[in-house]
Scaffold this motif. Structure first.
Motif, PDB file in Angstrom:
ATOM      1  N   ASN A 386      86.509  53.855  70.570  1.00  0.00           N
ATOM      2  CA  ASN A 386      85.537  54.932  70.737  1.00  0.00           C
ATOM      3  C   ASN A 386      85.702  55.513  72.133  1.00  0.00           C
ATOM      4  OD1 ASN A 386      84.230  53.162  72.519  1.00  0.00           O
ATOM      5  ND2 ASN A 386      82.895  52.377  70.903  1.00  0.00           N
ATOM      6  N   ASN A 387      84.743  56.292  72.546  1.00  0.00           N
ATOM      7  CA  ASN A 387      84.874  56.960  73.850  1.00  0.00           C
ATOM      8  C   ASN A 387      84.753  56.004  75.029  1.00  0.00           C
ATOM      9  OD1 ASN A 387      85.208  59.432  72.626  1.00  0.00           O
ATOM     10  ND2 ASN A 387      83.001  59.860  72.594  1.00  0.00           N
ATOM     11  N   PHE A 388      84.268  54.789  74.783  1.00  0.00           N
ATOM     12  CA  PHE A 388      83.982  53.891  75.895  1.00  0.00           C
ATOM     13  C   PHE A 388      84.834  52.633  75.893  1.00  0.00           C
ATOM     14  CE2 PHE A 388      80.137  56.233  74.740  1.00  0.00           C
ATOM     15  CZ  PHE A 388      79.899  56.919  75.925  1.00  0.00           C
ATOM     16  N   PHE A 389      85.044  52.017  74.733  1.00  0.00           N
ATOM     17  CA  PHE A 389      85.778  50.759  74.707  1.00  0.00           C
ATOM     18  C   PHE A 389      86.422  50.557  73.345  1.00  0.00           C
ATOM     19  CE2 PHE A 389      81.279  50.070  73.851  1.00  0.00           C
ATOM     20  CZ  PHE A 389      81.304  49.421  72.620  1.00  0.00           C
ATOM     21  N   LYS A 390      87.178  49.478  73.236  1.00  0.00           N
ATOM     22  CA  LYS A 390      87.880  49.130  72.003  1.00  0.00           C
ATOM     23  C   LYS A 390      87.058  48.098  71.249  1.00  0.00           C
ATOM     24  CE  LYS A 390      92.555  47.757  70.565  1.00  0.00           C
ATOM     25  NZ  LYS A 390      93.872  47.303  71.074  1.00  0.00           N
ATOM     26  N   GLU A 391      86.817  48.347  69.969  1.00  0.00           N
ATOM     27  CA  GLU A 391      86.017  47.450  69.141  1.00  0.00           C
ATOM     28  C   GLU A 391      86.913  46.676  68.191  1.00  0.00           C
ATOM     29  OE1 GLU A 391      81.751  49.328  68.273  1.00  0.00           O
ATOM     30  OE2 GLU A 391      83.390  50.624  67.602  1.00  0.00           O
ATOM     31  N   LYS A 392      86.486  45.439  67.890  1.00  0.00           N
ATOM     32  CA  LYS A 392      87.219  44.607  66.929  1.00  0.00           C
ATOM     33  C   LYS A 392      86.287  44.220  65.786  1.00  0.00           C
ATOM     34  CE  LYS A 392      89.533  40.149  66.372  1.00  0.00           C
ATOM     35  NZ  LYS A 392      89.906  38.874  67.019  1.00  0.00           N
ATOM     36  N   ASN A 393      86.793  44.375  64.579  1.00  0.00           N
ATOM     37  CA  ASN A 393      86.052  43.968  63.386  1.00  0.00           C
ATOM     38  C   ASN A 393      86.413  42.521  63.057  1.00  0.00           C
ATOM     39  OD1 ASN A 393      85.052  43.579  60.752  1.00  0.00           O
ATOM     40  ND2 ASN A 393      85.267  45.763  60.277  1.00  0.00           N
ATOM     41  N   PRO A 394      85.450  41.575  63.120  1.00  0.00           N
ATOM     42  CA  PRO A 394      85.780  40.155  62.924  1.00  0.00           C
ATOM     43  C   PRO A 394      85.784  39.705  61.464  1.00  0.00           C
ATOM     44  CG  PRO A 394      83.474  40.366  63.507  1.00  0.00           C
ATOM     45  CD  PRO A 394      84.016  41.770  63.458  1.00  0.00           C
ATOM     46  N   THR A 395      85.634  40.629  60.514  1.00  0.00           N
ATOM     47  CA  THR A 395      85.539  40.266  59.098  1.00  0.00           C
ATOM     48  C   THR A 395      86.737  39.421  58.656  1.00  0.00           C
ATOM     49  OG1 THR A 395      84.330  42.302  58.627  1.00  0.00           O
ATOM     50  CG2 THR A 395      85.347  41.177  56.759  1.00  0.00           C
ATOM     51  N   LEU A 396      86.445  38.304  57.989  1.00  0.00           N
ATOM     52  CA  LEU A 396      87.506  37.447  57.458  1.00  0.00           C
ATOM     53  C   LEU A 396      87.936  37.955  56.095  1.00  0.00           C
ATOM     54  CD1 LEU A 396      86.186  33.867  58.347  1.00  0.00           C
ATOM     55  CD2 LEU A 396      88.021  35.116  59.460  1.00  0.00           C
ATOM     56  N   VAL A 397      89.233  37.951  55.858  1.00  0.00           N
ATOM     57  CA  VAL A 397      89.784  38.395  54.576  1.00  0.00           C
ATOM     58  C   VAL A 397      90.229  37.165  53.791  1.00  0.00           C
ATOM     59  CG1 VAL A 397      91.544  39.791  53.436  1.00  0.00           C
ATOM     60  CG2 VAL A 397      90.550  40.565  55.600  1.00  0.00           C
ATOM     61  N   ASN A 398      89.710  37.028  52.580  1.00  0.00           N
ATOM     62  CA  ASN A 398      90.124  35.941  51.700  1.00  0.00           C
ATOM     63  C   ASN A 398      91.317  36.410  50.866  1.00  0.00           C
ATOM     64  OD1 ASN A 398      87.947  34.286  52.544  1.00  0.00           O
ATOM     65  ND2 ASN A 398      86.579  35.392  51.154  1.00  0.00           N
ATOM     66  N   PHE A 399      92.443  35.731  51.041  1.00  0.00           N
ATOM     67  CA  PHE A 399      93.673  36.169  50.379  1.00  0.00           C
ATOM     68  C   PHE A 399      94.409  34.963  49.795  1.00  0.00           C
ATOM     69  CE2 PHE A 399      94.394  35.475  54.881  1.00  0.00           C
ATOM     70  CZ  PHE A 399      95.466  34.595  54.894  1.00  0.00           C
ATOM     71  N   PRO A 400      95.181  35.172  48.745  1.00  0.00           N
ATOM     72  CA  PRO A 400      95.984  34.080  48.179  1.00  0.00           C
ATOM     73  C   PRO A 400      97.276  33.882  48.969  1.00  0.00           C
ATOM     74  CG  PRO A 400      96.259  36.042  46.856  1.00  0.00           C
ATOM     75  CD  PRO A 400      95.279  36.393  47.928  1.00  0.00           C
ATOM     76  N   VAL A 401      97.681  32.626  49.139  1.00  0.00           N
ATOM     77  CA  VAL A 401      98.942  32.327  49.812  1.00  0.00           C
ATOM     78  C   VAL A 401     100.103  32.354  48.810  1.00  0.00           C
ATOM     79  CG1 VAL A 401     100.217  30.534  51.079  1.00  0.00           C
ATOM     80  CG2 VAL A 401      97.837  31.010  51.640  1.00  0.00           C
ATOM     81  N   LYS A 402      99.835  31.948  47.584  1.00  0.00           N
ATOM     82  CA  LYS A 402     100.874  31.929  46.546  1.00  0.00           C
ATOM     83  C   LYS A 402     100.377  32.660  45.306  1.00  0.00           C
ATOM     84  CE  LYS A 402     103.756  28.768  45.643  1.00  0.00           C
ATOM     85  NZ  LYS A 402     104.422  27.521  45.193  1.00  0.00           N
ATOM     86  N   ASP A 403     101.337  33.200  44.569  1.00  0.00           N
ATOM     87  CA  ASP A 403     101.085  33.785  43.244  1.00  0.00           C
ATOM     88  C   ASP A 403     100.021  34.881  43.266  1.00  0.00           C
ATOM     89  OD1 ASP A 403     102.941  31.994  42.190  1.00  0.00           O
ATOM     90  OD2 ASP A 403     101.416  30.474  41.813  1.00  0.00           O
ATOM     91  N   MET A 404     100.155  35.825  44.183  1.00  0.00           N
ATOM     92  CA  MET A 404      99.276  36.990  44.167  1.00  0.00           C
ATOM     93  C   MET A 404      99.804  37.983  43.135  1.00  0.00           C
ATOM     94  SD  MET A 404      98.342  39.794  47.114  1.00  0.00           S
ATOM     95  CE  MET A 404      99.884  40.686  46.929  1.00  0.00           C
ATOM     96  N   GLU A 405      99.086  38.138  42.041  1.00  0.00           N
ATOM     97  CA  GLU A 405      99.493  39.069  40.991  1.00  0.00           C
ATOM     98  C   GLU A 405      98.992  40.464  41.355  1.00  0.00           C
ATOM     99  OE1 GLU A 405     101.182  40.934  38.675  1.00  0.00           O
ATOM    100  OE2 GLU A 405     101.470  38.906  37.858  1.00  0.00           O
ATOM    101  N   LEU A 406      99.888  41.300  41.850  1.00  0.00           N
ATOM    102  CA  LEU A 406      99.499  42.621  42.333  1.00  0.00           C
ATOM    103  C   LEU A 406      98.933  43.487  41.215  1.00  0.00           C
ATOM    104  CD1 LEU A 406      99.507  44.208  45.016  1.00  0.00           C
ATOM    105  CD2 LEU A 406     101.664  45.234  44.301  1.00  0.00           C
ATOM    106  N   ARG A 407      99.388  43.246  39.992  1.00  0.00           N
ATOM    107  CA  ARG A 407      98.906  44.057  38.872  1.00  0.00           C
ATOM    108  C   ARG A 407      97.415  43.804  38.601  1.00  0.00           C
ATOM    109  NH1 ARG A 407     102.441  46.571  35.917  1.00  0.00           N
ATOM    110  NH2 ARG A 407     104.069  45.075  36.434  1.00  0.00           N
ATOM    111  N   ASP A 408      96.925  42.626  38.987  1.00  0.00           N
ATOM    112  CA  ASP A 408      95.492  42.368  38.857  1.00  0.00           C
ATOM    113  C   ASP A 408      94.691  43.188  39.852  1.00  0.00           C
ATOM    114  OD1 ASP A 408      96.078  40.561  36.910  1.00  0.00           O
ATOM    115  OD2 ASP A 408      95.910  38.786  38.193  1.00  0.00           O
TER     116      ASP A 408
END
Length: 486
Positions: A386-408
Motif C-alpha cells: 500500500n502507500n505506507f508499507f508491505k502487508e503479508k497475508n498469513p492464511t494457510l493453504v491446505n494442499f495435497p502432497v501426492k495425487d492431486m487430481e486437477l480435474r477435480d
C-alpha cells in the motif's frame, strides 16, 4: 575451503569497481602475445611446442582442500579473464604462464609450481613450463568442469548412494546446500526448486544441448546444475557466485547481490530469459516452455457492454488469490490465522468463477485452463504493497502432497479424443515458503528426492530430511507440481 564471510566479501565487489581496477592495472598486465598458452597456439611468433611429462616432483604439493572453482575466473592480480590459471597449491587465480606473466612470478615468489588452465584443463609446471600428463589429476578436472554421460543422467533419479567430501562429510548429489552471498536466498530457493524438474535438469546436464547458445546466463545455469548434481565434489556445498554475476548482468541489476528480492519475480524473469536465449527462432519452443507452459482461455466482460472478448493466452505460473485475513483478534487476543483449501483457490480457473479487475479498466474476468503443462507452478499472492508499507497475508493453504487430481479442481480440462483420458494427476515436488515479517523475513524450500521419495528442507547451507506432514504445515508461497506418468 572458503568461508561464507569470504563469499560475502567477494560477492560484494561491484562491476564498476572491477572495471576501474582493470583499467588501472591494464598497463601493468603483460601484452596478450606474451601470455603463452595452448589456447593461442599457432597464433603468433611466441607459440612453441610444449614438453609433456608423465612425472612431476611437485605433484605432492597439490592441495585439494583449498581448491574452489565456484568463483569468477579472473586473475587475482590483473582481474583479466584471458588465459587464467589456478594455482593447485594455494588455489589463487593468475594470468598466463610466460616469463612476464603473473603465474610465472607467483611460482618464483611463493615456490608454487603446479597450475591448471581453467579453459583447456591442461596442467603445467612453472617455472619449468612443461605440461604434466598424470591421471591422478583427473579428479580436479572433474570438479573444475563436471561432466555427465547420457546414461549417467538417466540413472540420477534411481541413485541412492551418498558421496563423501574431502573433509569427510557426506552429501547427496542434487541435495547440496547453496551459499548465501549476502541476501541471495531468493535465488537459492528458486534454483533448488528447478533442480527437481527432471527434463529441465537433464537438458542442462548435457552442454551439447545448448552449445549453439551464446548467452552467458544459459551457460552459467548449466554449470551450476552440473555442480549441484556432481557426485565427485571436493565439498558438500556449492557457491552460485558465477551464476549470480551472470544474473546481475542479464537483469541490468534488477536482481543483485546484497538486495533481497522476491523468488516469484525472479522465477518469472529467469524462465522467460532462459527461454528467449535458448530458442533458435522467434516462434521456436524451448525446454522451458515444454516443461511449464500451459494455456488459459480468458473471457472479458466490460461494464455497460454486453459483448464479450474471448482470448487465449499462455502461462508459466498461475497466481492464486488468498482470502483477506480477519481484521479482529480472537477472545485470547491473538491473531486468527485462517485456512483455505487449494480446491477453493483453484476455482478461479474453472471458467465460471468471476474475478473483477480494475486495470486497465473495470472488467469482469473468467479464466479457464485449456491446457495443463507437465509441471504446474502456483503462486500464492501473500504480499501486497500500500502507500505506507508491505502487508503479508498469513492464511494457510491446505494442499495435497501426492495425487492431486486437477480435474477435480478444474472440471473443464480437455479430454483426449475418442473418449480417452488425459492424465491430470499431479504430485508436489517443490514448495517455497516464507517465514517472518514481510520486510525482514526469509525464504526456505521443501523439495522431494525422487530416488527414495523423501522430503528435505533446504535453507542456504542447511539441508535436512523432514516429514511430508511438515511440508503441509508451512506458509506456502510458490509450488511446483509434476504430472504423473500414465
Amino acid at each position: 575451503m572458503k568461508s561464507e564471510r569470504d563469499e560475502v566479501k567477494n560477492g560484494g565487489v561491484e562491476e564498476e569497481e572491477r572495471e576501474l581496477k582493470r583499467k588501472r592495472e591494464k598497463e601493468q598486465s603483460p601484452p596478450l602475445d606474451e601470455l603463452e598458452d595452448d589456447a593461442f597456439k599457432g597464433r603468433g611468433k611466441h607459440s612453441r611446442n610444449v614438453e609433456v611429462r608423465r612425472d612431476c616432483p611437485y605433484l605432492d604439493t597439490v592441495n585439494r582442500q583449498v581448491l574452489d572453482f565456484d568463483f569468477e575466473r579472473f586473475c587475482s592480480v590483473s582481474l583479466s579473464n584471458l588465459n587464467v590459471y589456478a594455482c593447485l597449491v594455494c588455489g589463487k587465480y593468475f594470468q598466463g604462464r610466460s616469463q612476464k606473466s603473473h603465474a610465472y612470478t607467483h611460482s618464483l615468489e611463493a615456490g608454487h609450481h603446479v597450475y591448471i588452465n581453467l579453459l583447456t584443463e591442461k596442467v603445467y609446471c612453472l617455472p619449468d613450463s612443461y605440461e604434466i600428463n598424470d591421471p591422478s589429476l583427473d579428479d580436479i578436472r572433474h570438479v573444475l568442469n563436471p561432466r555427465f554421460s547420457r546414461a549417467q543422467v538417466e540413472e540420477l533419479d534411481r541413485n541412492k548412494q551418498w558421496s563423501r567430501a574431502l573433509d569427510g562429510s557426506d552429501y547427496l548429489p542434487g541435495m547440496v546446500g547453496l551459499n548465501n552471498i549476502q541476501k541471495t536466498e531468493f535465488v537459492n530457493v528458486t534454483i533448488q526448486s528447478l533442480m527437481r524438474v527432471t527434463p529441465l535438469r537433464n537438458f542442462f546436464l548435457i552442454p551439447e544441448n545448448y552449445q549453439h547458445c551464446k548467452s552467458p546466463l544459459v551457460h552459467r545455469f548449466g554449470e551450476l546444475t552440473r555442480k549441484i548434481w556432481h557426485s565427485r565434489n571436493f565439498k558438500g556445498q556449492v557457491s552460485p557466485h558465477e551464476f549470480l554475476q551472470a544474473v546481475m548482468k542479464a537483469s541490468k541489476k534488477r536482481f543483485r547481490i546484497g538486495q533481497q528480492s522476491d523468488p516469484v519475480e525472479f522465477m518469472s524473469w529467469l524462465l522467460n530469459t532462459l527461454h528467449m536465449d535458448l530458442r533458435t527462432s522467434k516462434d521456436a519452443s524451448s525446454i522451458i516452455h515444454q516443461c511449464f507452459q500451459g494455456e488459459l482461455e480468458v473471457v472479458r466482460e466490460y461494464q455497460g457492454n454486453e459483448s464479450k472478448e474471448i482470448s487465449r493466452m499462455p502461462f508459466l505460473m498461475l497466481g492464486l488469490d488468498l482470502p483477506p485475513p480477519p481484521l479482529f483478534k480472537d477472545v485470547m487476543e491473538k491473531n486468527i490465522i485462517p485456512q483455505v483449501a487449494l480446491f477453493d483457490l483453484l476455482k478461479k480457473f474453472d471458467g465460471e468463477t468471476v474475478t473483477e479487475v480494475v486495470r486497465p479498466k473495470l472488467a469482469r474476468m473468467r479464466y479457464r485452463v485449456t491446457k495443463s503443462p507437465p509441471y504446474l507452478m502456483f503462486h500464492m499472492v501473500r504480499f501486497k504493497k500500500n502507500n505506507f508499507f508491505k502487508e503479508k497475508n498469513p492464511t494457510l493453504v491446505n494442499f495435497p502432497v501426492k495425487d492431486m487430481e486437477l480435474r477435480d479442481y478444474i472440471p473443464s480440462l480437455p479430454t483426449a479424443a475418442e473418449g480417452g483420458k488425459v492424465s491430470s494427476k499431479y504430485n508436489l515436488i517443490a514448495n517455497i515458503v516464507h517465514d517472518g515479517k514481510p520486510e525482514d523475513g526469509y525464504f526456505r524450500v521443501f523439495v522431494q528426492r525422487k530416488s527414495q521419495e523423501l522430503w528435505y528442507e533446504m535453507q542456504d547451507l542447511h539441508v535436512a530430511e523432514t516429514l511430508p506432514q511438515m511440508v503441509e504445515l508451512s506458509e506456502a508461497y510458490m509450488q511446483i507440481y509434476e504430472l504423473q506418468e500414465e
